[in-house]
Motif scaffolding. Structure first.
Motif, short mmCIF file in Angstrom:
data_model
loop_
_atom_site.label_atom_id
_atom_site.label_comp_id
_atom_site.label_asym_id
_atom_site.label_seq_id
_atom_site.Cartn_x
_atom_site.Cartn_y
_atom_site.Cartn_z
N ARG A 87 8.77 3.77 3.83
CA ARG A 87 8.09 4.30 5.13
C ARG A 87 8.56 5.55 5.79
O ARG A 87 7.69 6.44 5.98
N ARG B 52 -4.20 4.79 1.66
CA ARG B 52 -2.91 4.04 1.54
C ARG B 52 -2.04 4.04 2.61
O ARG B 52 -1.48 3.04 3.06
N LEU B 53 -2.00 5.19 3.57
CA LEU B 53 -1.36 5.35 4.63
C LEU B 53 -1.94 5.04 6.09
O LEU B 53 -1.35 5.08 6.93
N ALA C 220 -4.33 9.75 1.55
CA ALA C 220 -3.39 9.16 2.51
C ALA C 220 -4.08 8.25 3.66
O ALA C 220 -3.75 7.41 4.15
N ARG D 98 2.96 12.38 5.14
CA ARG D 98 1.94 12.31 6.29
C ARG D 98 1.96 13.67 6.97
O ARG D 98 1.08 14.42 7.24
N TYR E 219 1.25 4.08 -2.91
CA TYR E 219 0.89 5.44 -2.53
C TYR E 219 1.83 6.27 -3.38
O TYR E 219 1.85 7.36 -3.86
N ASN F 172 7.51 8.36 3.22
CA ASN F 172 6.07 8.60 3.33
C ASN F 172 5.79 9.35 4.46
O ASN F 172 4.79 9.96 4.91
N ARG F 173 6.68 9.34 5.58
CA ARG F 173 6.41 10.07 6.61
C ARG F 173 6.51 11.63 6.46
O ARG F 173 5.85 12.51 7.14
N ARG G 11 1.03 -1.28 0.08
CA ARG G 11 0.11 0.08 -0.02
C ARG G 11 0.89 1.38 0.05
O ARG G 11 0.40 2.07 -0.79
N GLU G 12 2.11 1.31 0.72
CA GLU G 12 2.87 2.31 0.73
C GLU G 12 3.50 2.56 -0.75
O GLU G 12 3.73 3.51 -1.02
#
Length: 232
Positions: free
Chosen positions: A216, A99-100, A96, A223, A43, A219-220, A39-40
């Motif tokens: 990850r 996916r996140l 978001a 976020r 994204y 992706n932070r 999923r990440e």
């Protein structure tokens, strides 16, 4: 009359079970083949075309509106820019969340009234800024993720297809580099022995295991940007 015993300091504290059946919550798996990891990855890959479209939209309308700001025609263009950026921001919050797993609340509604009131929209301008700032970051995230995924799995699975090169290509093994100097000296290096292929496979496995951790971490940033610039 019966008197209930007072609770002592040693009495255990009863906590509600994690779920209705009383089972502990299952740990979230974050390995390279887990649904969370893919999923990440999804994204990051979907952010690539979204970032291009959002950046082109923001640059086009902002440039047009700013260029025509000395006339009355530029103000409605900027109002359209803010309205469109809000719509793009809503889509980003949905992506978001899907996916996140990032849950956010929508910003305050856009102000009503005339053109000047609509231009005084902090949430709209933050949504425009989001498109400008996240464009280069998402391009970089896409390139890094694709590179690590392709390189990691290609090298990790080398033992499965190493036989193809001597059988069909005419190489003694997987060719790492091949060049000829100006003096006519030819240099070539191949992965052909069992130990060379095994070592390369271990390197590939390391890259495969590192990729979800790296993605990850990248992706932070997304976020934080969604939470800080697109949420209420």
């Amino acid at each position: 009359m019966a008197i209930a015993d007072a609770p002592t300091a040693d009495a255990p504290t009863l906590c509600p079970p994690p779920d209705a059946a009383g089972r502990p919550a299952a740990p979230v798996r974050r390995g390279p083949l887990s649904s969370v990891a893919w999923r990440e990855y999804g994204y990051v890959f979907s952010s690539f075309p979204v970032a291009i479209a959002g950046f082109v939209f923001a640059v086009t309308l902002f440039s047009l509106g700013a260029g025509l700001a000395i006339t009355v025609l530029g103000l409605p263009v900027l109002v359209a820019l803010l309205a469109g950026a809000r719509l793009l921001g809503a889509g980003e919050r949905e992506r978001a969340a899907a996916r996140l797993g990032l849950r956010t609340v929508a910003p305050v509604p856009a102000p009503k009234g005339g053109v000047r009131e609509r231009l005084a929209d902090p949430a709209g301008w933050k949504a425009v800024l989001f498109q400008f700032l996240m464009f280069p970051w998402r391009i970089a995230s896409f390139v890094v993720t694709l590179t690590f995924l392709a390189a990691g799995w290609t090298v990790a699975l080398l033992p499965l297809y190493a036989w193809v090169f001597p059988t069909f290509v005419g190489w003694p093994g997987y060719r790492l580099f091949d060049w000829t100097t100006d003096a006519g000296v030819h240099h070539a290096y191949y992965l052909e022995s069992f130990w060379q292929i095994g070592a390369a496979c271990l390197v590939g496995i390391g890259l495969v295991l590192l990729t979800p951790v790296l993605v990850r971490a990248m992706n932070r940033v997304d976020r934080a940007a969604v939470r800080g610039m697109l949420a209420g």
